[in-house]
Design an enzyme around this catalytic site. Structure first.
Site, PDB file in Angstrom:
ATOM      1  N   HIS A  23      -2.591   3.640  -5.964  1.00 13.77           N
ATOM      2  CA  HIS A  23      -3.132   2.309  -5.676  1.00 13.77           C
ATOM      3  C   HIS A  23      -3.235   1.444  -6.930  1.00 13.77           C
ATOM      4  O   HIS A  23      -3.330   0.214  -6.844  1.00 13.77           O
ATOM      5  CB  HIS A  23      -4.506   2.448  -5.023  1.00 13.77           C
ATOM      6  CG  HIS A  23      -4.820   1.364  -4.039  1.00 13.77           C
ATOM      7  ND1 HIS A  23      -4.132   1.211  -2.851  1.00 13.77           N
ATOM      8  CD2 HIS A  23      -5.739   0.357  -4.068  1.00 13.77           C
ATOM      9  CE1 HIS A  23      -4.625   0.172  -2.189  1.00 13.77           C
ATOM     10  NE2 HIS A  23      -5.588  -0.351  -2.901  1.00 13.77           N
ATOM     11  N   ARG A  60       0.837  -1.196   0.000  1.00 11.39           N
ATOM     12  CA  ARG A  60       0.000   0.000   0.000  1.00 11.39           C
ATOM     13  C   ARG A  60       0.876   1.252   0.000  1.00 11.39           C
ATOM     14  O   ARG A  60       2.023   1.208   0.442  1.00 11.39           O
ATOM     15  CB  ARG A  60      -0.910   0.017   1.229  1.00 11.39           C
ATOM     16  CG  ARG A  60      -1.826  -1.202   1.349  1.00 11.39           C
ATOM     17  CD  ARG A  60      -2.595  -1.186   2.649  1.00 11.39           C
ATOM     18  NE  ARG A  60      -3.468  -2.358   2.780  1.00 11.39           N
ATOM     19  CZ  ARG A  60      -3.105  -3.521   3.322  1.00 11.39           C
ATOM     20  NH1 ARG A  60      -1.869  -3.666   3.803  1.00 11.39           N
ATOM     21  NH2 ARG A  60      -3.950  -4.537   3.390  1.00 11.39           N
ATOM     22  N   ARG A  93      -0.653  -1.252  -7.171  1.00  9.83           N
ATOM     23  CA  ARG A  93      -0.947  -2.390  -6.292  1.00  9.83           C
ATOM     24  C   ARG A  93      -1.912  -3.353  -6.995  1.00  9.83           C
ATOM     25  O   ARG A  93      -1.718  -4.570  -6.957  1.00  9.83           O
ATOM     26  CB  ARG A  93      -1.553  -1.882  -4.982  1.00  9.83           C
ATOM     27  CG  ARG A  93      -1.993  -2.966  -3.997  1.00  9.83           C
ATOM     28  CD  ARG A  93      -2.367  -2.303  -2.665  1.00  9.83           C
ATOM     29  NE  ARG A  93      -3.166  -3.140  -1.786  1.00  9.83           N
ATOM     30  CZ  ARG A  93      -2.672  -4.012  -0.908  1.00  9.83           C
ATOM     31  NH1 ARG A  93      -1.358  -4.190  -0.832  1.00  9.83           N
ATOM     32  NH2 ARG A  93      -3.463  -4.709  -0.121  1.00  9.83           N
ATOM     33  N   LYS A 147      -1.461  -3.263   7.964  1.00  9.16           N
ATOM     34  CA  LYS A 147      -2.581  -2.962   8.849  1.00  9.16           C
ATOM     35  C   LYS A 147      -2.514  -3.867  10.076  1.00  9.16           C
ATOM     36  O   LYS A 147      -2.135  -5.034   9.993  1.00  9.16           O
ATOM     37  CB  LYS A 147      -3.905  -3.179   8.120  1.00  9.16           C
ATOM     38  CG  LYS A 147      -4.185  -2.131   7.044  1.00  9.16           C
ATOM     39  CD  LYS A 147      -5.545  -2.355   6.417  1.00  9.16           C
ATOM     40  CE  LYS A 147      -5.857  -1.270   5.388  1.00  9.16           C
ATOM     41  NZ  LYS A 147      -7.174  -1.482   4.757  1.00  9.16           N
ATOM     42  N   HIS A 207      -3.844  -9.174   2.720  1.00  6.72           N
ATOM     43  CA  HIS A 207      -5.286  -9.280   2.900  1.00  6.72           C
ATOM     44  C   HIS A 207      -5.600 -10.297   3.991  1.00  6.72           C
ATOM     45  O   HIS A 207      -5.072 -11.410   3.974  1.00  6.72           O
ATOM     46  CB  HIS A 207      -5.962  -9.743   1.596  1.00  6.72           C
ATOM     47  CG  HIS A 207      -6.018  -8.699   0.538  1.00  6.72           C
ATOM     48  ND1 HIS A 207      -6.209  -8.987  -0.803  1.00  6.72           N
ATOM     49  CD2 HIS A 207      -5.906  -7.341   0.601  1.00  6.72           C
ATOM     50  CE1 HIS A 207      -6.214  -7.869  -1.503  1.00  6.72           C
ATOM     51  NE2 HIS A 207      -6.033  -6.859  -0.672  1.00  6.72           N
ATOM     52  N   TYR A 261      -9.284 -10.013  -8.134  1.00  5.72           N
ATOM     53  CA  TYR A 261      -8.301  -9.971  -9.213  1.00  5.72           C
ATOM     54  C   TYR A 261      -8.471 -11.127 -10.196  1.00  5.72           C
ATOM     55  O   TYR A 261      -8.057 -11.022 -11.345  1.00  5.72           O
ATOM     56  CB  TYR A 261      -6.892  -9.937  -8.628  1.00  5.72           C
ATOM     57  CG  TYR A 261      -6.652  -8.699  -7.801  1.00  5.72           C
ATOM     58  CD1 TYR A 261      -6.566  -7.446  -8.401  1.00  5.72           C
ATOM     59  CD2 TYR A 261      -6.550  -8.763  -6.415  1.00  5.72           C
ATOM     60  CE1 TYR A 261      -6.387  -6.295  -7.644  1.00  5.72           C
ATOM     61  CE2 TYR A 261      -6.369  -7.618  -5.651  1.00  5.72           C
ATOM     62  CZ  TYR A 261      -6.289  -6.390  -6.265  1.00  5.72           C
ATOM     63  OH  TYR A 261      -6.113  -5.258  -5.512  1.00  5.72           O
TER      64      TYR A 261
END
Length: 294
Positions: free
Chosen positions: A240, A145, A243, A169, A266, A275
């Site tokens: 983004h 990110r 990515r 995250k 993720h 994707y």
């Protein structure tokens, strides 16, 4: 009725700590519903599930987007939960009502040739260009990110072994491999030009601005826009986008979904599965263009 609505909004503000924008949205949605009830001579105290469904259909017929309808139902659900909790009504008419499914828009993806064109725009023989090329290469090579990219420190990089340490995250660290092109871009930037850009030799940030301070997300957004214009790519490219390209191109070339999930950071593989839809869409597009009987 306005007093009841004010009580509800104050409850949201005081007890749940929601943002002002969210509270305003709740208020707007509930006011629109109350207006609908007034026009149809329905009391807020006698609303049924049928009334709620009729209202959602009314919103749809008036051209409201699925996302807006879904948000309106969430606002009404919160409102009626408040009314039940405070004994204004006996039953919650929104109970067990499912929100309309919001169709996820597939992100725009660059072709491999377009990625090459974008990455080749910076001049690697000067400090700023070397830094910019390195950032673009690293985004496409790792799929991290933008917030993770600008948060990288010099100690997070291992050029010789070909990996970076990224903190994502939830403060979860993950090790991501980097390829030859990203290694070369890192070497050029770190060993030739980073020392020119930093003002303090104790600076830990890997990527710094022209003042020697850590580059921000907003700063990098401007960099991407600048090189997109230089490359004359007629697509809405954001930081983004690279990515998305990283993930889509990996899957397109046979990478397994689980590995891509881990590299992207993720928590849920369903997020990564979007994707595969992009890949299927691209295959169909190629077929329709190339097959003589498509």
């Amino acid at each position: 009725m306005e007093k009841l609505l004010d009580e509800f909004l104050n409850d949201l503000s005081g007890d749940r700590g929601l943002s002002n924008n969210t509270i305003e949205s709740y208020g707007r949605d509930v006011r629109q519903f109350i207006s609908y009830l007034d026009k149809n001579k329905i009391s807020i105290y006698s609303v049924t599930k049928t009334n709620i469904i009729a209202y959602l259909i009314y919103l749809q017929k008036n051209g409201k987007a699925t996302s807006s309808i879904s948000r309106s139902l969430a606002s009404l659900r919160s409102f009626f939960q408040y009314l039940v909790r405070n004994n204004y009504v006996e039953k919650d008419p929104t109970l067990n009502l499912e929100s309309p499914k919001v169709e996820k828009k597939l992100p725009e993806i660059l072709t491999i040739d377009e990625v090459e064109l974008l990455l080749n725009q910076p001049n690697c023989d000067e400090p700023k260009g070397s830094r910019d090329r390195c950032m673009l290469e690293l985004l496409y090579a790792t799929g991290i990110r933008v917030s993770e990219l600008v948060a990288l420190n010099i100690d997070d990089i291992n050029i010789e072994l070909g990996f970076i340490m990224c903190r994502g995250k939830g403060m979860k660290d993950r090790v991501i491999p980097i390829g030859r092109m990203a290694q070369e871009a890192l070497s050029n930037y770190i060993y030739k030009y980073r020392l020119i850009l930093i003002k303090d030799e104790n600076e830990k940030a890997l990527f710094v601005n022209l003042h020697g301070k850590r580059l921000t997300r907003q700063g990098f957004w401007k960099i991407v826009k600048y090189y997109t214009n230089m490359a004359k790519i007629d697509k809405d490219i954001t930081p983004h986008t690279l990515r998305h390209c990283f993930a889509a191109h990996l899957i397109e070339n046979g990478a397994d979904l689980k590995s891509v999930q881990e590299m992207l950071g993720h928590s849920d593989i369903s997020t990564t599965q979007i994707y595969t839809q992009i890949t299927k869409s691209r295959i169909k597009e190629v077929y329709n263009k190339a097959h003589p009987r498509a």
